[in-house]
Design an enzyme around this catalytic site. Structure first.
Site, PDB file in Angstrom:
ATOM      1  N   ASN A 181       0.815  -1.225   0.000  1.00 52.98           N
ATOM      2  CA  ASN A 181       0.000   0.000   0.000  1.00 52.98           C
ATOM      3  C   ASN A 181       0.844   1.269   0.000  1.00 52.98           C
ATOM      4  O   ASN A 181       0.391   2.320  -0.460  1.00 52.98           O
ATOM      5  CB  ASN A 181      -0.955   0.008   1.196  1.00 52.98           C
ATOM      6  CG  ASN A 181      -2.309  -0.576   0.807  1.00 52.98           C
ATOM      7  OD1 ASN A 181      -2.670  -0.557  -0.373  1.00 52.98           O
ATOM      8  ND2 ASN A 181      -3.042  -1.090   1.772  1.00 52.98           N
ATOM      9  N   CYS A 226      -4.265  -9.269   4.796  1.00 48.20           N
ATOM     10  CA  CYS A 226      -3.917  -9.078   3.374  1.00 48.20           C
ATOM     11  C   CYS A 226      -2.544  -8.458   3.226  1.00 48.20           C
ATOM     12  O   CYS A 226      -2.114  -8.127   2.141  1.00 48.20           O
ATOM     13  CB  CYS A 226      -4.982  -8.269   2.648  1.00 48.20           C
ATOM     14  SG  CYS A 226      -4.841  -6.510   2.966  1.00 48.20           S
ATOM     15  N   PHE A 227      -1.842  -8.277   4.365  1.00 46.22           N
ATOM     16  CA  PHE A 227      -0.427  -7.873   4.380  1.00 46.22           C
ATOM     17  C   PHE A 227      -0.194  -6.551   3.647  1.00 46.22           C
ATOM     18  O   PHE A 227       0.865  -6.362   3.021  1.00 46.22           O
ATOM     19  CB  PHE A 227       0.471  -8.989   3.793  1.00 46.22           C
ATOM     20  CG  PHE A 227      -0.057 -10.369   4.069  1.00 46.22           C
ATOM     21  CD1 PHE A 227      -0.291 -10.766   5.376  1.00 46.22           C
ATOM     22  CD2 PHE A 227      -0.374 -11.237   3.043  1.00 46.22           C
ATOM     23  CE1 PHE A 227      -0.821 -12.017   5.652  1.00 46.22           C
ATOM     24  CE2 PHE A 227      -0.907 -12.486   3.306  1.00 46.22           C
ATOM     25  CZ  PHE A 227      -1.134 -12.879   4.617  1.00 46.22           C
ATOM     26  N   CYS A 228      -1.192  -5.663   3.711  1.00 50.78           N
ATOM     27  CA  CYS A 228      -1.043  -4.332   3.069  1.00 50.78           C
ATOM     28  C   CYS A 228      -0.781  -4.454   1.582  1.00 50.78           C
ATOM     29  O   CYS A 228      -0.165  -3.563   0.985  1.00 50.78           O
ATOM     30  CB  CYS A 228       0.092  -3.531   3.704  1.00 50.78           C
ATOM     31  SG  CYS A 228      -0.292  -2.919   5.311  1.00 50.78           S
ATOM     32  N   ASN A 229      -1.182  -5.550   0.963  1.00 48.05           N
ATOM     33  CA  ASN A 229      -0.972  -5.716  -0.488  1.00 48.05           C
ATOM     34  C   ASN A 229      -2.311  -6.120  -1.098  1.00 48.05           C
ATOM     35  O   ASN A 229      -2.526  -7.278  -1.461  1.00 48.05           O
ATOM     36  CB  ASN A 229       0.097  -6.789  -0.728  1.00 48.05           C
ATOM     37  CG  ASN A 229       0.496  -6.884  -2.196  1.00 48.05           C
ATOM     38  OD1 ASN A 229      -0.302  -6.610  -3.092  1.00 48.05           O
ATOM     39  ND2 ASN A 229       1.729  -7.280  -2.445  1.00 48.05           N
TER      40      ASN A 229
END
Ligand code: PLP
Length: 470
Positions: free
Chosen positions: A135, A392-395
């Site tokens: 992100n 979602c691991f900032c992705n």
């Protein structure tokens, strides 16, 4: 476990060439085994060695370090340590100091923001980026939109979550001739572990793009050699490589590319001179123009100690071990089947260790194909002393493609849900599709016992229903 280890070593004799990591782990990471912890979140953060902390404490205790922006003895000592570390970072990444500079930042996100807010986008320019991005790279689109540039996403295809190279060529052709076009991608995905080709850098530059390489997830276990590939900008966080210090990252930039950026403001440290009455200022040269205020002068010297630690083992050895363990884990997970024959693990990303790193994203499915809630997996992992990551691991781009969520699915959630959509709202909205995944990542001092413990943990979900009876 002993028998499995013996078989693993006989199949992969090269593993023995990585024994320096076991020595390091015994000496410097004894807390892991003492606490019985299996750490599998190296993509979240690296772990620090005891000696890094001790050596840094010794430096702090022995020296008088003052604010660097002055000529006092204490100030000059801080400046000397910071500048020494700057050179050390360039050496570590084999960057020619005549070509590259190191800007110290708070973290990778800060480095990315410096580029985003200062990039001279104009109307018609293109900001090209892969779906697979953190992100902190996605956020740059807010800057390009403000200036009338176009945001163009490069798609990827499941299940491998790689980019179709022929599509990329078409999109590289979109650069506005003579304009300021920026292409951003991660050298390694923090979602799937995919390693996107570094030869894209030259290809994109030849088509009129500056290249911003997000190296945050790549550099902890791979050599980034800036004498071989020459991105315009590289962003990273040092804690991802060696856990400590936190709060220090870098923007490694080509001098020529840095000179093209226009900072939107000035601050203490970033100027040569400024006047209130004359209403003028003159920017400082090079890296200083991008380091707002006072750099983290007490912690920056610890970065050198971390780089020394990696060099003492060798990036090639770290890389080799992670590759071998990743290949073993992937094979084990791929072979896990319920009694019905249904696979247990739904992996998002490449199923072999080729052109990927040690980051594995997946969901578990029961024999009926229902997804086990990732929060339940995380809870069980915690109970077993295993540190994983879920969500979602900032992705979001990689996650949406991996989980089969379409533009319509997502737009509906944003338009039909409450004004301030929360993660839980999104999860409910995409139900019964999954809104997240589980991520395990190997790193600096991972060993076979960690890989084995993880595979056994996953195996314990065999023939268990996704929803447990109340
Ligand atoms: C690929 C990638 N880019 C950027 C970041 C952002 O790093 P930081 O949170 O240290 O700024 C991360 C962190 O997980 C990452 O994995």
């Amino acid at each position: 476990m002993e028998a499995a280890f013996a078989r693993f070593v006989s199949e992969h004799p090269r593993y023995q060439g990585t024994a320096a990591i076991d020595t390091l782990r015994r000496r410097d990471f004894a807390r892991l085994d003492r606490e019985g912890q299996v750490y599998l979140d190296y993509t979240g953060s690296g772990l620090y060695a005891a000696s890094q902390v001790e050596l840094h404490a010794a430096t702090l205790l022995a020296r008088i370090l003052g604010n660097p922006h002055s000529a006092s003895r204490a100030s000059l000592e801080s400046t000397r340590l910071v500048e020494h570390c700057r050179e050390r970072v360039l050496t570590f990444f084999r960057a020619d100091p005549a070509e590259y500079v190191v800007v110290f930042t708070a973290n990778a996100s800060h480095a990315l923001k410096l580029v985003g807010e200062s990039y001279p986008f104009e109307s018609g320019d293109v900001f090209l980026l892969t779906f697979d991005n953190h992100n902190s790279v996605n956020g740059i689109r807010e800057f390009d939109r403000l200036r009338g540039a176009r945001t163009v996403y490069v798609p990827m295809a499941p299940p491998e979550l790689r980019v179709d190279e022929s599509l990329l060529d078409g999109q590289l052709a979109l650069a506005r001739p003579g304009g300021h076009n920026l292409f951003a991608y991660p050298a390694q995905s923090n979602f799937s572990g995919v390693q996107h080709p570094l030869d894209w850098i030259e290809r994109a530059q030849a088509r009129g793009f500056d290249v911003l390489l997000d190296a945050a997830a790549f550099v902890p276990t791979n050599r980034l050699d800036l004498s071989e590939v020459r991105p315009d900008f590289v962003a990273l966080s040092f804690y991802k490589l060696f856990g400590y210090p936190t709060g220090v990252g870098a923007l490694i930039a080509r001098r020529s590319a840095l000179a093209r950026l226009h900072r939107p403001w000035f601050a203490g440290g970033t100027i040569e001179v400024a006047s209130v009455q004359a209403d003028r200022f003159v920017r400082a040269a090079g890296a200083a123009a991008f380091e707002d205020g006072t750099v983290d002068f007490a912690n920056i010297p610890a970065v050198e100690l971390g780089l020394d630690l990696l060099d003492s083992v060798g990036m090639a050895v770290i890389h080799e071990r992670v590759q071998l363990l990743t290949a073993w884990v992937l094979k084990r997970l791929g072979g896990l089947r319920h009694s019905s024959g249904q696979p247990l693990v739904s992996l998002y990303g490449p199923a072999t260790a080729e052109r990927r790193g040690g980051t594995l994203a997946f969901n578990l499915k029961d024999a009926a194909g229902a997804i086990v809630d990732h929060r339940r997996v995380e809870k069980a992992a915690n109970e077993g002393g295993i540190s994983l990551r879920t969500g979602c691991f900032c992705n979001p781009g990689a996650g949406e493609l991996a989980l089969g969520l379409s533009r319509d699915d997502l737009q509906k959630c944003f338009t039909e849900s409450p004004v301030r959509l929360t993660w839980e709202d999104l999860r409910q909205c995409v139900d019964p599709k999954a809104a997240g995944a589980v991520r395990a990542s190997l790193g600096l001092v991972s060993n076979f016992a960690d890989a084995y413990a993880f595979a056994s943990f996953v195996e314990s979900f065999l023939d268990r229903p996704a929803v447990q009876p109340a």
